[in-house]
Write a protein that holds these residues in place. Structure first.
Motif, PDB file in Angstrom:
ATOM      1  N   THR A 257       0.820  -1.213   0.000  1.00 52.84           N
ATOM      2  CA  THR A 257       0.000   0.000   0.000  1.00 52.84           C
ATOM      3  C   THR A 257       0.854   1.263   0.000  1.00 52.84           C
ATOM      4  O   THR A 257       0.484   2.270  -0.615  1.00 52.84           O
ATOM      5  N   ILE A 258       1.989   1.222   0.657  1.00 50.18           N
ATOM      6  CA  ILE A 258       2.841   2.423   0.767  1.00 50.18           C
ATOM      7  C   ILE A 258       3.271   2.943  -0.605  1.00 50.18           C
ATOM      8  O   ILE A 258       3.069   4.131  -0.912  1.00 50.18           O
ATOM      9  N   PRO A 259       3.868   2.117  -1.478  1.00 50.92           N
ATOM     10  CA  PRO A 259       4.241   2.658  -2.804  1.00 50.92           C
ATOM     11  C   PRO A 259       3.032   3.051  -3.649  1.00 50.92           C
ATOM     12  O   PRO A 259       3.113   3.999  -4.442  1.00 50.92           O
ATOM     13  N   LEU A 260       1.915   2.349  -3.493  1.00 53.41           N
ATOM     14  CA  LEU A 260       0.713   2.714  -4.241  1.00 53.41           C
ATOM     15  C   LEU A 260       0.205   4.091  -3.824  1.00 53.41           C
ATOM     16  O   LEU A 260      -0.191   4.906  -4.668  1.00 53.41           O
ATOM     17  N   MET A 261       0.225   4.353  -2.526  1.00 51.39           N
ATOM     18  CA  MET A 261      -0.226   5.656  -2.047  1.00 51.39           C
ATOM     19  C   MET A 261       0.751   6.755  -2.449  1.00 51.39           C
ATOM     20  O   MET A 261       0.346   7.888  -2.728  1.00 51.39           O
ATOM     21  N   LEU A 262       2.035   6.428  -2.489  1.00 49.69           N
ATOM     22  CA  LEU A 262       3.024   7.403  -2.951  1.00 49.69           C
ATOM     23  C   LEU A 262       2.774   7.756  -4.416  1.00 49.69           C
ATOM     24  O   LEU A 262       2.818   8.939  -4.802  1.00 49.69           O
ATOM     25  N   ALA A 263       2.488   6.734  -5.219  1.00 47.63           N
ATOM     26  CA  ALA A 263       2.197   6.975  -6.637  1.00 47.63           C
ATOM     27  C   ALA A 263       0.941   7.824  -6.789  1.00 47.63           C
ATOM     28  O   ALA A 263       0.895   8.749  -7.613  1.00 47.63           O
ATOM     29  N   LEU A 264      -0.083   7.531  -5.996  1.00 48.85           N
ATOM     30  CA  LEU A 264      -1.316   8.316  -6.059  1.00 48.85           C
ATOM     31  C   LEU A 264      -1.061   9.759  -5.649  1.00 48.85           C
ATOM     32  O   LEU A 264      -1.589  10.696  -6.265  1.00 48.85           O
ATOM     33  N   PHE A 265      -0.244   9.939  -4.621  1.00 50.63           N
ATOM     34  CA  PHE A 265       0.094  11.292  -4.160  1.00 50.63           C
ATOM     35  C   PHE A 265       0.756  12.099  -5.273  1.00 50.63           C
ATOM     36  O   PHE A 265       0.412  13.262  -5.518  1.00 50.63           O
ATOM     37  N   LEU A 266       1.694  11.475  -5.967  1.00 56.21           N
ATOM     38  CA  LEU A 266       2.401  12.170  -7.042  1.00 56.21           C
ATOM     39  C   LEU A 266       1.472  12.478  -8.211  1.00 56.21           C
ATOM     40  O   LEU A 266       1.565  13.546  -8.832  1.00 56.21           O
ATOM     41  N   VAL A 267       0.555  11.543  -8.500  1.00 59.64           N
ATOM     42  CA  VAL A 267      -0.361  11.745  -9.628  1.00 59.64           C
ATOM     43  C   VAL A 267      -1.371  12.842  -9.329  1.00 59.64           C
ATOM     44  O   VAL A 267      -1.609  13.739 -10.145  1.00 59.64           O
ATOM     45  N   ILE A 268      -1.988  12.770  -8.144  1.00 55.15           N
ATOM     46  CA  ILE A 268      -3.029  13.737  -7.796  1.00 55.15           C
ATOM     47  C   ILE A 268      -2.474  15.153  -7.723  1.00 55.15           C
ATOM     48  O   ILE A 268      -3.138  16.121  -8.110  1.00 55.15           O
ATOM     49  N   HIS A 269      -1.242  15.286  -7.236  1.00 55.20           N
ATOM     50  CA  HIS A 269      -0.661  16.615  -7.073  1.00 55.20           C
ATOM     51  C   HIS A 269       0.113  17.074  -8.305  1.00 55.20           C
ATOM     52  O   HIS A 269       0.861  18.052  -8.243  1.00 55.20           O
ATOM     53  N   ASN A 270      -0.070  16.373  -9.402  1.00 55.61           N
ATOM     54  CA  ASN A 270       0.486  16.816 -10.675  1.00 55.61           C
ATOM     55  C   ASN A 270      -0.574  17.658 -11.375  1.00 55.61           C
ATOM     56  O   ASN A 270      -1.550  17.139 -11.910  1.00 55.61           O
ATOM     57  N   ASP A 271      -0.383  18.967 -11.367  1.00 43.54           N
ATOM     58  CA  ASP A 271      -1.401  19.872 -11.907  1.00 43.54           C
ATOM     59  C   ASP A 271      -1.646  19.666 -13.392  1.00 43.54           C
ATOM     60  O   ASP A 271      -2.701  20.040 -13.913  1.00 43.54           O
ATOM     61  N   ALA A 272      -0.685  19.070 -14.066  1.00 41.59           N
ATOM     62  CA  ALA A 272      -0.869  18.830 -15.498  1.00 41.59           C
ATOM     63  C   ALA A 272      -1.862  17.703 -15.753  1.00 41.59           C
ATOM     64  O   ALA A 272      -2.461  17.618 -16.827  1.00 41.59           O
ATOM     65  N   LEU A 273      -2.038  16.830 -14.750  1.00 36.45           N
ATOM     66  CA  LEU A 273      -2.948  15.693 -14.901  1.00 36.45           C
ATOM     67  C   LEU A 273      -4.281  15.930 -14.208  1.00 36.45           C
ATOM     68  O   LEU A 273      -5.343  15.642 -14.767  1.00 36.45           O
ATOM     69  N   PHE A 274      -4.230  16.434 -12.983  1.00 30.58           N
ATOM     70  CA  PHE A 274      -5.447  16.609 -12.196  1.00 30.58           C
ATOM     71  C   PHE A 274      -5.479  18.006 -11.596  1.00 30.58           C
ATOM     72  O   PHE A 274      -4.494  18.465 -11.007  1.00 30.58           O
ATOM     73  N   ILE A 275      -6.613  18.651 -11.753  1.00 27.19           N
ATOM     74  CA  ILE A 275      -6.767  19.991 -11.194  1.00 27.19           C
ATOM     75  C   ILE A 275      -7.438  19.955  -9.828  1.00 27.19           C
ATOM     76  O   ILE A 275      -7.425  20.930  -9.098  1.00 27.19           O
ATOM     77  N   ARG A 276      -8.045  18.843  -9.486  1.00 29.25           N
ATOM     78  CA  ARG A 276      -8.651  18.688  -8.160  1.00 29.25           C
ATOM     79  C   ARG A 276      -8.699  17.202  -7.806  1.00 29.25           C
ATOM     80  O   ARG A 276      -8.573  16.349  -8.670  1.00 29.25           O
ATOM     81  N   GLY A 277      -8.870  16.914  -6.538  1.00 30.25           N
ATOM     82  CA  GLY A 277      -8.962  15.513  -6.125  1.00 30.25           C
ATOM     83  C   GLY A 277      -8.213  15.195  -4.850  1.00 30.25           C
ATOM     84  O   GLY A 277      -7.849  14.044  -4.612  1.00 30.25           O
ATOM     85  N   ASP A 278      -7.973  16.212  -4.015  1.00 34.97           N
ATOM     86  CA  ASP A 278      -7.190  15.994  -2.798  1.00 34.97           C
ATOM     87  C   ASP A 278      -7.837  14.995  -1.847  1.00 34.97           C
ATOM     88  O   ASP A 278      -7.144  14.278  -1.124  1.00 34.97           O
ATOM     89  N   TYR A 279      -9.176  14.948  -1.811  1.00 34.88           N
ATOM     90  CA  TYR A 279      -9.844  14.093  -0.833  1.00 34.88           C
ATOM     91  C   TYR A 279     -10.131  12.688  -1.369  1.00 34.88           C
ATOM     92  O   TYR A 279     -10.854  11.920  -0.741  1.00 34.88           O
ATOM     93  N   PHE A 280      -9.567  12.334  -2.512  1.00 38.37           N
ATOM     94  CA  PHE A 280      -9.774  10.989  -3.043  1.00 38.37           C
ATOM     95  C   PHE A 280      -8.779   9.981  -2.469  1.00 38.37           C
ATOM     96  O   PHE A 280      -8.942   8.781  -2.656  1.00 38.37           O
TER      97      PHE A 280
END
Length: 304
Positions: A257-280
């Motif tokens: 789960t740790i690397p998966l959550m790290l990957a999600l953190f990097l993806v969600i906070h990439n403004d080029a990919l996602f403009i919102r979604g902090d609470y997902f």
């Protein structure tokens, strides 16, 4: 050790069979009423007497919500008594959970249709979804009535009034299957909502409510497990093999789960990919952990 009386199984099974038949008849009513109401609403006509008949549709889904709860209890009792999990059991759990969650979707879609009709908006997009959900309900209740009838016949043929079930291995296994299915549905919904949120607003409260609804079936199984174990010491809840499988699966889930959550953190906070979604991130964490833990536990438990 737990002794399960056959008469209890029979009472629950007969009740579930009758409720399943009533639900099927009510679904037939809903289907024909949909066919009558749909052209009127799409044409923005007057509902007239159909409006009163439509009230029974709302009542039918409230009724089916309760039937799902009773059916879940009955299926757990079947598993504990017969100590067998086959393909039909997995299918009925899969369609049961999907049908249970679909009840909430039915309420939401019917509410949207009502509001959009009153506002003079087009509702053509909602009707296909309603019919699909109707089909899911139908498949589940057909499976439920068929299994209930088969169980009643089997109970008559089965000798002995009760069986001894050690360590509730069937409830343990059923909990993993339910967790696996809820985890998959939850992950699919979270990813879908994350993608949709980039174009349409998805509120925090909507995600919270939908996540809780998806977790309800698993929560009910876990609650049932705790009720069975409340008079036992925690150390006696699992046998040696179950304990080993749970510990191994829990540790592996944590590591993955740790690397998966790290990957999600990097993806969600990439403004080029996602403009919102902090609470997902939290629903993703919950459903990922549930999926991995249930899957790994099942694999370990079935391996030997």
């Amino acid at each position: 050790m737990f002794r399960l009386n056959k008469n209890i199984i029979s009472v629950f099974t007969i009740a579930t069979l009758l409720l399943g038949i009533i639900s099927l008849l009510w679904l037939v009513y809903d289907y024909f009423l949909y066919n009558q109401i749909k052209p009127v609403i799409l044409g923005f006509g007057e509902l007239g007497s159909l409006e009163q008949l439509a009230e029974f549709v709302w009542l039918s889904y409230l009724f089916m919500f309760m039937v799902h709860i009773i059916a879940g209890i009955t299926l757990l009792l079947h598993l504990r008594y017969f100590r067998v999990i086959g393909l039909i059991n997995i299918l009925i759990v899969l369609f049961g959970i999907t049908s249970f969650l679909a009840v909430f979707s039915d309420w939401a879609i019917l509410g949207d249709i009502s509001k959009e009709y009153e506002a003079g908006l087009d509702t053509s997009g909602e009707w296909p979804i309603l019919y699909i959900l109707l089909g899911i309900h139908t498949i589940f209740f057909l499976l439920l009535t068929g299994v209930s009838a088969a169980v009643l016949r089997r109970l008559k043929e089965k000798r002995g009034e009760e069986m001894t079930v050690q360590k509730d291995e069937m409830v343990f296994t059923a909990a993993q299957y339910v967790g696996l299915i809820c985890g998959v549905i939850g992950l699919f919904w979270t990813v879908f909502a994350l993608v949709v949120s980039q174009r349409l607003p998805v509120s925090y409260y909507h995600m919270l409510a939908s996540s809780i609804m998806i977790l309800i079936p698993y929560g009910l199984v876990v609650l049932y497990w705790f009720i069975l174990k409340c008079n036992e010491k925690i150390g006696d809840w699992y046998d040696e093999k179950q304990s080993r499988d749970v510990y191994r699966s829990g540790f592996t889930t944590l590591v993955l789960t740790i690397p998966l959550m790290l990957a999600l953190f990097l993806v969600i906070h990439n403004d080029a990919l996602f403009i919102r979604g902090d609470y997902f991130w939290f629903p993703f964490l919950i459903f990922t952990s549930l999926f991995l833990f249930s899957l790994l536990t099942l694999v370990s438990y079935r391996r030997t």
